[in-house]
Design a protein around this motif. Structure first.
Motif, PDB file in Angstrom:
ATOM      1  N   ARG A 180       0.860  -1.190   0.000  1.00  0.00           N
ATOM      2  CA  ARG A 180       0.000   0.000   0.000  1.00  0.00           C
ATOM      3  C   ARG A 180       0.892   1.233   0.000  1.00  0.00           C
ATOM      4  O   ARG A 180       1.939   1.244   0.667  1.00  0.00           O
ATOM      5  CB  ARG A 180      -0.826  -0.053   1.289  1.00  0.00           C
ATOM      6  N   ASP A 181       0.446   2.272  -0.713  1.00  0.00           N
ATOM      7  CA  ASP A 181       1.154   3.564  -0.620  1.00  0.00           C
ATOM      8  C   ASP A 181       1.157   4.028   0.827  1.00  0.00           C
ATOM      9  O   ASP A 181       0.121   3.976   1.500  1.00  0.00           O
ATOM     10  CB  ASP A 181       0.399   4.648  -1.417  1.00  0.00           C
ATOM     11  N   ALA A 182       2.303   4.528   1.287  1.00  0.00           N
ATOM     12  CA  ALA A 182       2.352   5.045   2.665  1.00  0.00           C
ATOM     13  C   ALA A 182       2.440   6.564   2.686  1.00  0.00           C
ATOM     14  O   ALA A 182       2.355   7.178   3.752  1.00  0.00           O
ATOM     15  CB  ALA A 182       3.540   4.443   3.407  1.00  0.00           C
ATOM     16  N   VAL A 183       2.639   7.172   1.518  1.00  0.00           N
ATOM     17  CA  VAL A 183       2.652   8.648   1.434  1.00  0.00           C
ATOM     18  C   VAL A 183       1.789   9.038   0.231  1.00  0.00           C
ATOM     19  O   VAL A 183       1.589   8.221  -0.685  1.00  0.00           O
ATOM     20  CB  VAL A 183       4.102   9.193   1.269  1.00  0.00           C
ATOM     21  N   PRO A 184       1.260  10.258   0.221  1.00  0.00           N
ATOM     22  CA  PRO A 184       0.394  10.673  -0.889  1.00  0.00           C
ATOM     23  C   PRO A 184       1.173  10.711  -2.210  1.00  0.00           C
ATOM     24  O   PRO A 184       2.372  10.944  -2.233  1.00  0.00           O
ATOM     25  CB  PRO A 184      -0.042  12.085  -0.502  1.00  0.00           C
ATOM     26  N   VAL A 185       0.448  10.438  -3.276  1.00  0.00           N
ATOM     27  CA  VAL A 185       1.026  10.532  -4.623  1.00  0.00           C
ATOM     28  C   VAL A 185       0.185  11.550  -5.387  1.00  0.00           C
ATOM     29  O   VAL A 185      -1.048  11.479  -5.354  1.00  0.00           O
ATOM     30  CB  VAL A 185       0.990   9.162  -5.341  1.00  0.00           C
ATOM     31  N   GLU A 186       0.829  12.481  -6.031  1.00  0.00           N
ATOM     32  CA  GLU A 186       0.118  13.550  -6.732  1.00  0.00           C
ATOM     33  C   GLU A 186      -0.862  12.960  -7.748  1.00  0.00           C
ATOM     34  O   GLU A 186      -0.513  12.048  -8.504  1.00  0.00           O
ATOM     35  CB  GLU A 186       1.147  14.434  -7.453  1.00  0.00           C
ATOM     36  N   GLY A 187      -2.064  13.475  -7.725  1.00  0.00           N
ATOM     37  CA  GLY A 187      -3.076  13.019  -8.681  1.00  0.00           C
ATOM     38  C   GLY A 187      -3.772  11.732  -8.276  1.00  0.00           C
ATOM     39  O   GLY A 187      -4.608  11.206  -9.006  1.00  0.00           O
ATOM     40  N   ARG A 188      -3.438  11.176  -7.112  1.00  0.00           N
ATOM     41  CA  ARG A 188      -4.050   9.920  -6.649  1.00  0.00           C
ATOM     42  C   ARG A 188      -4.889  10.216  -5.408  1.00  0.00           C
ATOM     43  O   ARG A 188      -4.352  10.668  -4.404  1.00  0.00           O
ATOM     44  CB  ARG A 188      -2.931   8.907  -6.343  1.00  0.00           C
ATOM     45  N   ASN A 189      -6.218   9.970  -5.497  1.00  0.00           N
ATOM     46  CA  ASN A 189      -7.090  10.304  -4.368  1.00  0.00           C
ATOM     47  C   ASN A 189      -6.990   9.275  -3.248  1.00  0.00           C
ATOM     48  O   ASN A 189      -7.090   9.603  -2.070  1.00  0.00           O
ATOM     49  CB  ASN A 189      -8.557  10.362  -4.834  1.00  0.00           C
ATOM     50  N   GLN A 190      -6.846   8.023  -3.642  1.00  0.00           N
ATOM     51  CA  GLN A 190      -6.789   6.921  -2.672  1.00  0.00           C
ATOM     52  C   GLN A 190      -5.392   6.310  -2.717  1.00  0.00           C
ATOM     53  O   GLN A 190      -4.799   6.241  -3.796  1.00  0.00           O
ATOM     54  CB  GLN A 190      -7.772   5.816  -3.082  1.00  0.00           C
ATOM     55  N   PRO A 191      -4.887   5.839  -1.607  1.00  0.00           N
ATOM     56  CA  PRO A 191      -3.600   5.123  -1.674  1.00  0.00           C
ATOM     57  C   PRO A 191      -3.744   3.876  -2.562  1.00  0.00           C
ATOM     58  O   PRO A 191      -4.775   3.205  -2.520  1.00  0.00           O
ATOM     59  CB  PRO A 191      -3.339   4.696  -0.226  1.00  0.00           C
ATOM     60  N   MET A 192      -2.756   3.609  -3.372  1.00  0.00           N
ATOM     61  CA  MET A 192      -2.811   2.402  -4.216  1.00  0.00           C
ATOM     62  C   MET A 192      -2.575   1.176  -3.324  1.00  0.00           C
ATOM     63  O   MET A 192      -1.712   1.195  -2.441  1.00  0.00           O
ATOM     64  CB  MET A 192      -1.747   2.479  -5.312  1.00  0.00           C
ATOM     65  N   GLU A 193      -3.361   0.137  -3.579  1.00  0.00           N
ATOM     66  CA  GLU A 193      -3.189  -1.129  -2.850  1.00  0.00           C
ATOM     67  C   GLU A 193      -3.173  -2.252  -3.860  1.00  0.00           C
ATOM     68  O   GLU A 193      -4.047  -2.305  -4.734  1.00  0.00           O
ATOM     69  CB  GLU A 193      -4.340  -1.375  -1.871  1.00  0.00           C
ATOM     70  N   ARG A 194      -2.233  -3.134  -3.760  1.00  0.00           N
ATOM     71  CA  ARG A 194      -2.126  -4.268  -4.685  1.00  0.00           C
ATOM     72  C   ARG A 194      -1.677  -5.488  -3.893  1.00  0.00           C
ATOM     73  O   ARG A 194      -1.043  -5.359  -2.844  1.00  0.00           O
ATOM     74  CB  ARG A 194      -1.092  -3.995  -5.786  1.00  0.00           C
ATOM     75  N   ARG A 195      -1.940  -6.652  -4.482  1.00  0.00           N
ATOM     76  CA  ARG A 195      -1.546  -7.888  -3.796  1.00  0.00           C
ATOM     77  C   ARG A 195      -0.790  -8.791  -4.773  1.00  0.00           C
ATOM     78  O   ARG A 195      -1.225  -8.957  -5.927  1.00  0.00           O
ATOM     79  CB  ARG A 195      -2.813  -8.582  -3.321  1.00  0.00           C
ATOM     80  N   VAL A 196       0.299  -9.318  -4.298  1.00  0.00           N
ATOM     81  CA  VAL A 196       1.059 -10.322  -5.058  1.00  0.00           C
ATOM     82  C   VAL A 196       1.096 -11.589  -4.214  1.00  0.00           C
ATOM     83  O   VAL A 196       1.245 -11.521  -2.991  1.00  0.00           O
ATOM     84  CB  VAL A 196       2.501  -9.818  -5.350  1.00  0.00           C
ATOM     85  N   MET A 197       0.908 -12.724  -4.857  1.00  0.00           N
ATOM     86  CA  MET A 197       0.973 -14.012  -4.151  1.00  0.00           C
ATOM     87  C   MET A 197       2.066 -14.841  -4.833  1.00  0.00           C
ATOM     88  O   MET A 197       1.954 -15.162  -6.020  1.00  0.00           O
ATOM     89  CB  MET A 197      -0.377 -14.726  -4.265  1.00  0.00           C
ATOM     90  N   ILE A 198       3.093 -15.160  -4.087  1.00  0.00           N
ATOM     91  CA  ILE A 198       4.152 -15.997  -4.658  1.00  0.00           C
ATOM     92  C   ILE A 198       3.944 -17.432  -4.186  1.00  0.00           C
ATOM     93  O   ILE A 198       3.904 -17.701  -2.975  1.00  0.00           O
ATOM     94  CB  ILE A 198       5.557 -15.481  -4.287  1.00  0.00           C
ATOM     95  N   LEU A 199       3.768 -18.321  -5.146  1.00  0.00           N
ATOM     96  CA  LEU A 199       3.572 -19.744  -4.858  1.00  0.00           C
ATOM     97  C   LEU A 199       4.913 -20.444  -5.051  1.00  0.00           C
ATOM     98  O   LEU A 199       5.589 -20.225  -6.058  1.00  0.00           O
ATOM     99  CB  LEU A 199       2.552 -20.343  -5.827  1.00  0.00           C
TER     100      LEU A 199
END
Ligand code: FES
Ligand SMILES: [Fe+2]
Length: 343
Positions: free
Chosen positions: A230-249
């Motif tokens: 998850r983004d921990a600091v604001p990013v210009e032009g982004r209203n919500q923090p970006m959140e993504r998930r990676v799963m390594i099998l």
């Protein structure tokens, strides 16, 4: 000595077709191929006549013919044809193994056949779930499989081995939680406010991220690494923090006591249709896992120079130590049963 009553990956689905493929698994030579209808077959890759590897022969319909003197075996391992003689004794056969195709892999059972229950195949659905996009490969590693298990459970190495790829040199002081039961070991690493890893920066994350790694081990040697970021600091032009998930099998199949086959897949829950993103992860993770291979093989060479040289365990080793103990217990538990079965 290996745990036998469990499912291991013999091959990626895409590796196996109408050309017999030989691979050593758990110190046993195994040949895999597909019948004409696509069903996978796994047989002992050692002809019972003079021990030639069957994978050097050829398929005749659904059967495999040894390339040395032509003995021909069906998919159950029974010999059905011996050149120059009419009668074939039922005792002329090779071992066959239960094999199931699931989640883009061929899973093999090398223990007691009657215990082979496909419902116990590890849940690697991320590899073929439409909600996820996955890339992966098989890496051959000249190291005992448990060294790789320890490597994958103790991700404190990531800040050092992978600082230029999938790691952050900043990630050295996470909040750790440990869990275990009789059949799994779990380590949860939480790293708030770390410098973004190069791979996550390429995905578009902020320069500072919160990243969790939930690492779950089950026997034989399966490890899921769930990585929400998850983004921990604001990013210009982004209203919500970006959140993504990676799963390594990760699934490791021992080849010999000092070598293993490392099957890995990197699944993501974003940019599902992007070939560019798939290419990026394949290239980056392949590079990173070769960084592991390099250090593991060097570690194995040192161990072989002096197997009795001492080691120390620290807090970060908890998960690896638990997993190795679990494997030792399970392997020990199998021994009396196997001895009784032979007797
Ligand atoms: S070794 Fe296979 S037929 Fe002789
Ligand atoms: Fe690594």
């Amino acid at each position: 000595m290996f745990l036998r009553n469990c499912w291991y990956i013999a091959a990626e689905s895409r590796e196996v077709g109408r050309e017999p493929m030989g691979r050593i698994l758990l110190n046993e030579p195994v040949v895999v191929y597909r019948k004409e209808d696509g069903t996978p077959v796994a047989l002992e890759d050692r002809c019972c006549h003079r021990r030639a590897p069957l994978h050097k022969g050829k398929l005749v319909g659904d059967k495999i013919q040894c390339g040395y003197h032509g003995f021909t075996f069906d998919a159950t391992g029974a010999c059905t044809y011996i050149p120059g003689q009419e009668r074939v004794s039922a005792s002329v056969c090779v071992r066959s193994y239960p094999v199931v195709e699931r989640h883009r892999y061929l899973w093999i059972w090398m223990g007691e056949k009657e215990k082979a229950d496909p419902s116990h195949i590890p849940d690697f659905h991320y590899n073929d779930d439409p909600e996820w996009a996955a890339v992966g490969a098989c890496l051959h590693v000249d190291a005992n499989y448990l060294l790789l298990v320890e490597n994958l459970i103790d991700l404190s190495h990531v800040a050092f081995v992978h600082a230029s790829t999938i790691g952050s040199a900043d990630d050295t002081n996470p909040i750790i939680k440990n869990e275990r039961s009789d059949d799994f070991v779990r380590v949860i690493r939480e790293a708030p406010g770390i410098a973004c890893t190069p791979s996550m920066a390429a995905v578009g994350f902020a320069p500072v991220i919160d990243q969790k790694k939930i690492i779950t081990f089950t026997p034989g040697s399966n490890i899921w690494i769930d990585i929400p970021t998850r983004d921990a600091v604001p990013v210009e032009g982004r209203n919500q923090p970006m959140e993504r998930r990676v799963m390594i099998l990760n699934a490791i199949t021992p080849e010999t006591e000092r070598t293993c086959h490392y099957f890995w897949a990197n699944a993501r829950d974003f940019d599902l249709e992007s070939q560019e993103r798939s290419d990026f992860f394949l290239k980056t993770v392949t590079f990173a896992f070769n960084e592991d291979k390099d250090i593991l093989e060097a570690q194995q060479r040192n161990i072989e120079l002096d197997p009795h040289a001492g080691t120390v365990n620290v807090n970060a080793d908890w998960g690896g130590v638990q997993a190795v103990r679990m494997m030792e217990r399970l392997i020990g538990d199998e021994q009396p049963r196997r001895a009784a079965n032979v007797a």
